[in-house]
Design an enzyme around this catalytic site. Sequence first.
Site, PDB file in Angstrom:
ATOM      1  N   GLY A   1       5.771   0.104   6.882  1.00 54.50           N
ATOM      2  CA  GLY A   1       6.035   1.209   7.874  1.00 54.50           C
ATOM      3  C   GLY A   1       6.557   2.455   7.194  1.00 54.50           C
TER       4      GLY A   1
ATOM      5  N   LYS B   1     -19.197   3.901   6.291  1.00 53.84           N
ATOM      6  CA  LYS B   1     -19.271   2.533   5.467  1.00 53.84           C
ATOM      7  C   LYS B   1     -19.471   2.794   3.964  1.00 53.84           C
ATOM      8  CE  LYS B   1     -17.829  -0.611   7.927  1.00 53.84           C
ATOM      9  NZ  LYS B   1     -16.921   0.582   8.597  1.00 53.84           N
TER      10      LYS B   1
ATOM     11  N   TRP C   1       1.129  -1.229  -0.068  1.00 51.16           N
ATOM     12  CA  TRP C   1       0.052  -0.056   0.000  1.00 51.16           C
ATOM     13  C   TRP C   1       1.047   1.029   0.063  1.00 51.16           C
ATOM     14  CZ3 TRP C   1      -1.165   4.061   2.932  1.00 51.16           C
ATOM     15  CH2 TRP C   1      -2.274   4.905   2.748  1.00 51.16           C
TER      16      TRP C   1
ATOM     17  N   LYS D   1      -6.401  -2.184   5.621  1.00 48.08           N
ATOM     18  CA  LYS D   1      -7.028  -2.782   6.752  1.00 48.08           C
ATOM     19  C   LYS D   1      -6.349  -2.071   8.137  1.00 48.08           C
ATOM     20  CE  LYS D   1      -9.919  -5.322   8.972  1.00 48.08           C
ATOM     21  NZ  LYS D   1     -11.478  -4.882   9.102  1.00 48.08           N
TER      22      LYS D   1
ATOM     23  N   GLU E   1     -20.730   6.107  11.523  1.00 49.73           N
ATOM     24  CA  GLU E   1     -20.248   4.704  11.102  1.00 49.73           C
ATOM     25  C   GLU E   1     -21.002   4.313   9.803  1.00 49.73           C
ATOM     26  OE1 GLU E   1     -18.298   1.114  10.756  1.00 49.73           O
ATOM     27  OE2 GLU E   1     -18.018   3.052  11.417  1.00 49.73           O
TER      28      GLU E   1
END
Length: 619
Positions: A103, A496, A76, A614, A492
């Site tokens: 990292g 989403k 990523w 994630k 929330e």
Amino acid sequence: MCGIVGYCGKEQAAPILLEGLSKLEYRGYDSAGIAVRNESDNPEIVKAKGRLHILAEKTNFGKSMKGTCGIGHTRWATHGEPSVENAHPHATDDFNVVGVHNGIIENYRELKDKLIRKGYTFYSDTDTEVAIKTIDYYYKKYTHDPIEALAKTMVRVRGSYALAVIFRDCPNKVYVARKDSPLVIGVTDEASYCASDVPALLEHTRNIYYINDLEMAELSADGTVFYNLDGDTVAKEPVLIDWDTTAAERGGYEHFMIKEIHEQPKTVADTLNAFIKKSEDAGSKYHIDLSESTLTDEFLKDVNNIYLVACGSTYHAGVTAQYVIEQLTGIPVRCELASEFRYRDLPFCGNSLVIAVSQSGETADTLAALRLAKNAGVKTLGVVNVVGSSIAREADCVLYTVAGPEIAVATTKAYSSQLIVLDILAIKLALLKGTIDDERATRLIDELFTIPDKIKSILDDKERLQWFASKVAAQKDVFFIGRGIDYAVCLEGSLKLKEITYIHSEAYAAGELKHGTISLIEDGLLVISVLTQSSLFEKTLSNLVEVKSRGAYTMALTTFGNYSIEDTANFVTYVPRIDDLFAASLAIVPLQLLSYYVSVARGLDVDKPRNLAKSVTVE
């Protein structure tokens, strides 16, 4: 926010590395690569831009790469655009050192300038290449010892990292180092493994070692040796992971997200049963047992000020908990974004408790906020899903959610289990403070135990939401409105929707509409209103009328019995009745389903939305 794997053993490494990366692709999926070596050869490196299947096909699913030792990476991007050149593994020009990294190296420009002066050249835009060539520099100039070279690099580097490195002089070994980025190690009688997360190792071993900050390890087929920054060996005990391996598989569902939405009844039930036991006391039906978490009554009873610190969806769970804890206990609660909390000079009031909530237990901002609180001498409690994670180890006490592995980037079941743990904590605090009695606590716990079956009933009616999703899939903007706990649900639900559909979406406290936002309402704009709080129903309904009168297309989410709302809203979905304090656990489920079905209708990758990973382990 990348995934790394490593293997040393007697089997061919490449297929094992690809299999492990497939379990970590939720951590990054703009490029991938693996490096494998035999005893006598330089490492063979293959990299590919795009999803992991491209790399798998490029290597004939690993069969074209021979060697029993290797490392892999799924990326990523942080430094440098997604490309083959920027993909990991990175190597020195002579292949003396090859490595992968998760990292951010904050001082990579400074290190790069020094290395250029020493004659090094660079082919990528990444900070990782700088780290690998820094290791090479120290190895060649000072040590010819991998552990010492890593240690010298760790002292010189600023930032976060989990590194897995192979050296040309050590053909059957992988060396790893860690600071602030997750890394786990698994060992069998014939192999050693490393990975960014446990699911990548479960097919091979359940004996997992957690490597601490500023520690290193040497992996080989004969086992793993751990080292501290001084180069001294460190003894560690493995943790037995009892996750069901099928929890990390789709199990016939089209996507992990819809599977994990359907797992929520079990997740909630498992979390409840982990902490609430039948009482042997005749005067009380239940006993809230937090003993396995080391959280004692003595630790909690004097708390008179609470900070909930979290990021993303977990922050939204904290916003809900803020309402619940304050109403049940009278303790002032502030829910803080960890990324802001860590940079504030907070005057902690009274006997404060900082609750750091994180699914992974490795979220960079939340971990930094926890450390800030500990340095200030404040009590800390971690609420995490991963045993042995950094927050779990560093907090004074920890409560584990029982969600199992969650693979889809957009969280569902982990969020739901966080709500339950925080509800249980609220009841426990209220009992200790004497703001509720055993009878009230029993009623509240009875309500909590109804949630699994009530979620199942919502899931049984999902076809209506699928139909509605097809009608609104072309929307470009969506507003969510609600009050109190309903506002927390809106936060929330909005996240989403934007995460997996790429529709611009915002959540507002309904009472704030008149303070500017209502100017954006126009014909056909979708406004979703959440109305589960009985004391706020009429006020929120009036806001729904306001937006509809200005042309909005409206959806209402409310509890059974509020059927008059169908005269106002264009579409209504209902959830079972429950104590208002716990309504978020039910109200979020239709919004999860709506987001999922809209994403599917738009033909998007539900489990791996663009630009997201994630576990956010970098700042």
